[in-house]
Design a protein around this motif. Structure first.
Motif, PDB file in Angstrom:
ATOM      1  N   LEU A   6      68.163  26.461   3.785  1.00  0.00           N
ATOM      2  CA  LEU A   6      68.423  24.814   4.895  1.00  0.00           C
ATOM      3  C   LEU A   6      66.366  25.179   5.444  1.00  0.00           C
ATOM      4  O   LEU A   6      65.874  24.174   5.037  1.00  0.00           O
ATOM      5  CB  LEU A   6      68.933  25.657   5.508  1.00  0.00           C
ATOM      6  N   GLU A  53      72.379  27.100  11.336  1.00  0.00           N
ATOM      7  CA  GLU A  53      72.892  26.004  10.265  1.00  0.00           C
ATOM      8  C   GLU A  53      72.850  24.859  10.187  1.00  0.00           C
ATOM      9  O   GLU A  53      72.480  23.651   9.320  1.00  0.00           O
ATOM     10  CB  GLU A  53      73.702  26.448   9.340  1.00  0.00           C
ATOM     11  N   ARG A  73      70.950  22.028   8.951  1.00  0.00           N
ATOM     12  CA  ARG A  73      71.112  20.290   7.560  1.00  0.00           C
ATOM     13  C   ARG A  73      71.072  19.013   8.770  1.00  0.00           C
ATOM     14  O   ARG A  73      70.610  18.096   8.235  1.00  0.00           O
ATOM     15  CB  ARG A  73      72.925  21.078   8.311  1.00  0.00           C
ATOM     16  N   GLU A  74      70.826  19.120  10.026  1.00  0.00           N
ATOM     17  CA  GLU A  74      70.804  17.917  10.958  1.00  0.00           C
ATOM     18  C   GLU A  74      69.980  17.183  11.167  1.00  0.00           C
ATOM     19  O   GLU A  74      69.381  15.627  10.057  1.00  0.00           O
ATOM     20  CB  GLU A  74      71.446  18.019  12.252  1.00  0.00           C
TER      21      GLU A  74
END
Length: 174
Positions: free
Chosen positions: A126, A166, A170-171
């Motif tokens: 990520l 995480e 992702r945001e």
């Protein structure tokens, strides 16, 4: 101050790897560009010149790395019991390399690893995707970096748990 993926966020400042202290190498992501910090590296790579950001030498968390960390702590404790003045193991944290590709060439910037036993594979992936996103263009970089900085200014406490980290990554990826 908090670690989220490969990033160290202190108030409104965002670093790749650990926030440097003194002459230690480090990398700060500022609204103007990628800032090289520490002894042996300096400079500002403006976002308008940045073509890509990739990170290498990232220690990924594994069972063996965790066992090694626990074993290392136990060994240091034994050394300190046997010879209290020894100080035990004095290994410096590992270094990661941020590769900054610009219009004028490629630049390798060093930053200390912030995670003692390495980063999870998900956080590593990520974070790498987020670095790619930051290099996509001014509008993308501005909104993404602003969101990371704002979170750092409002967050109270230490680093969030892995699932929260995480979710934040992702945001920020949108």
């Amino acid at each position: 101050m908090a670690m989220v993926g490969l990033f160290w966020i202190a108030e409104g400042d965002v670093y790749v790897g650990a926030k440097p202290s003194g002459l230690a190498p480090g990398v700060r992501l500022s609204p103007e560009g990628v800032v090289a910090l520490g002894d042996g590296q300096s400079g500002l790579h403006l976002w308008e010149d940045v073509r890509s950001l990739t990170v290498t030498d990232v220690p990924v968390k594994t069972v063996m790395r965790r066992v090694g960390a626990v074993t290392g702590m136990a060994w240091t404790t034994v050394l300190n019991l046997v010879d209290p003045g020894s100080g035990g193991a004095d290994d410096a944290p590992g270094l990661m390399t941020l590769n900054v590709k610009t219009a004028t060439g490629d630049h390798e910037l060093a930053a200390y690893v912030a995670a003692a036993v390495g980063y999870s594979q998900a956080e590593t992936d990520l974070s790498r995707a987020l670095l790619t996103r930051l290099a996509e263009g001014a509008a993308t970089m501005t909104t993404t970096l602003a969101a990371m900085s704002e979170w750092g200014r409002t967050w109270e406490g230490g680093s969030p748990r892995e699932a929260e980290r995480e979710a934040l990554l992702r945001e920020w990826l949108g």
